[in-house]
Design an enzyme around this catalytic site. Sequence first.
Site, PDB file in Angstrom:
ATOM      1  N   HIS A 101      -1.887  -0.069 -11.620  1.00 38.70           N
ATOM      2  CA  HIS A 101      -1.097  -0.887 -10.700  1.00 38.70           C
ATOM      3  C   HIS A 101      -0.922  -2.279 -11.304  1.00 38.70           C
ATOM      4  CE1 HIS A 101       0.172  -3.095  -7.175  1.00 38.70           C
ATOM      5  NE2 HIS A 101       0.482  -1.932  -6.628  1.00 38.70           N
ATOM      6  N   SER A 119       8.147  -3.179  -1.829  1.00 40.43           N
ATOM      7  CA  SER A 119       8.823  -3.483  -0.567  1.00 40.43           C
ATOM      8  C   SER A 119       9.629  -2.304  -0.025  1.00 40.43           C
ATOM      9  CB  SER A 119       9.687  -4.739  -0.702  1.00 40.43           C
ATOM     10  OG  SER A 119       8.860  -5.853  -1.028  1.00 40.43           O
ATOM     11  N   LYS A 122      -4.499  -1.217  -0.589  1.00 41.03           N
ATOM     12  CA  LYS A 122      -5.002  -2.391  -1.322  1.00 41.03           C
ATOM     13  C   LYS A 122      -6.312  -2.882  -0.673  1.00 41.03           C
ATOM     14  CE  LYS A 122      -0.316  -3.245  -2.824  1.00 41.03           C
ATOM     15  NZ  LYS A 122       0.704  -4.169  -3.269  1.00 41.03           N
ATOM     16  N   ASN A 140      -0.753   2.780  -0.363  1.00 43.70           N
ATOM     17  CA  ASN A 140      -1.779   2.020  -1.082  1.00 43.70           C
ATOM     18  C   ASN A 140      -2.219   0.881  -0.162  1.00 43.70           C
ATOM     19  OD1 ASN A 140      -3.287   0.428  -2.774  1.00 43.70           O
ATOM     20  ND2 ASN A 140      -1.604  -0.096  -4.159  1.00 43.70           N
ATOM     21  N   GLU A 185      -1.096  -5.108 -10.085  1.00 44.04           N
ATOM     22  CA  GLU A 185      -2.128  -6.085  -9.683  1.00 44.04           C
ATOM     23  C   GLU A 185      -3.372  -5.940 -10.550  1.00 44.04           C
ATOM     24  OE1 GLU A 185      -2.071  -5.001  -5.551  1.00 44.04           O
ATOM     25  OE2 GLU A 185      -0.055  -5.834  -5.395  1.00 44.04           O
ATOM     26  N   GLY A 243       5.420  -6.697  -2.569  1.00 43.40           N
ATOM     27  CA  GLY A 243       4.961  -7.641  -1.557  1.00 43.40           C
ATOM     28  C   GLY A 243       5.856  -8.853  -1.396  1.00 43.40           C
ATOM     29  N   GLU A 259       7.164   0.647 -10.121  1.00 44.07           N
ATOM     30  CA  GLU A 259       6.999  -0.484  -9.205  1.00 44.07           C
ATOM     31  C   GLU A 259       7.410  -1.770  -9.913  1.00 44.07           C
ATOM     32  OE1 GLU A 259       3.937   0.622  -5.877  1.00 44.07           O
ATOM     33  OE2 GLU A 259       2.993  -0.583  -7.421  1.00 44.07           O
TER      34      GLU A 259
HETATM   35  P1  13P Z   1       4.558  -3.464  -1.040  1.00 44.98           P
HETATM   36  O1  13P Z   1       5.114  -2.188  -0.417  1.00 44.98           O
HETATM   37  O2  13P Z   1       3.718  -4.240  -0.084  1.00 44.98           O
HETATM   38  O3  13P Z   1       5.613  -4.255  -1.712  1.00 44.98           O
HETATM   39  O4  13P Z   1       3.549  -2.990  -2.184  1.00 44.98           O
HETATM   40  C1  13P Z   1       3.954  -2.014  -3.072  1.00 44.98           C
HETATM   41  C2  13P Z   1       2.790  -1.580  -3.886  1.00 44.98           C
HETATM   42  O5  13P Z   1       2.270  -2.365  -4.663  1.00 44.98           O
HETATM   43  C3  13P Z   1       2.278  -0.228  -3.709  1.00 44.98           C
HETATM   44  O6  13P Z   1       1.355   0.101  -4.671  1.00 44.98           O
END
Ligand code: 13P
Length: 256
Positions: A99, A217, A11, A9, A101, A177, A171
């Site tokens: 997601h 992560s 982003k 992803n 976010e 992150g 997740e």
């Molecule tokens: P990170 O791997 O940067 O923690 O992000 C995970 C994520 O949100 C994948 O959709």
Amino acid sequence: MRKKIVAGNWKMNKTYSEAVPLLYEIKDLLFKSKKAESVIKIIAPPSLYIHDFYETTKGLKNLFVGAQNCSYEESGAYTGEVSATMLKSVGAAYIIIGHSERRSYFKETAEELKKKTEITLKHGLTPIFCIGETMEKRQANEHFKIVEAQITDSLFHLSPADFQKIVLAYEPVWAIGTGLTATTAQAQEMHHHIRSLVEKKYGNAVSSEISILYGGSCNEKNAAELFACPDVDGGLIGGAALKAKEFIEIIHSFPA
Ligand code: 13P
């Protein structure tokens, strides 16, 4: 046999002139890797790169391009939105839905995610449906309940035939992150819980076949131990998907 999947992803990262060389780097490494062939690989860049990415990666075995979001409307006067059929028409095969976010920053509700899932399935695309708890909920010991509600509210109205087309991604919000990763015990415990919920609702034939990815992560250092968990079928990768070598190493991390 459950599918082994690694999805990147991207982003809202990389301008076009940064994204293209990175994609070529990933492509070159994948071409050289026999080991990566059997793994389903998904790259979900910003949606305006999807067509290019699709054209560039044609011919790579088990490589698909995905989107990070779609509208729950079919088409029409919805300024700024991108529909599932548009994404399909430029080569997307998967759509990430729900997601954290999007749930937190864009206030997406369970009802909206339900509609996004339906429209994605209707047009023959595969939803990668994200679930996961915040640290606050985990500390309050409500993580199982939260994840159960997320699945129940947006997905459990689906027929078994539709549900089994979905990919789930656990997740934990506190791991996204942050550099904090769920321990293998925490990941396995939650993935097992999720699979049990699916089994209770749809039976063993569906629950044993559905792929549940871990995200948060996940990187080239911890992927092998996470992917070795019996109920973890791969990863949804953020930061480490933006580095070609790391991404390939993650793809190489499934037990033989
Ligand atoms: P990170 O791997 O940067 O923690 O992000 C995970 C994520 O949100 C994948 O959709």
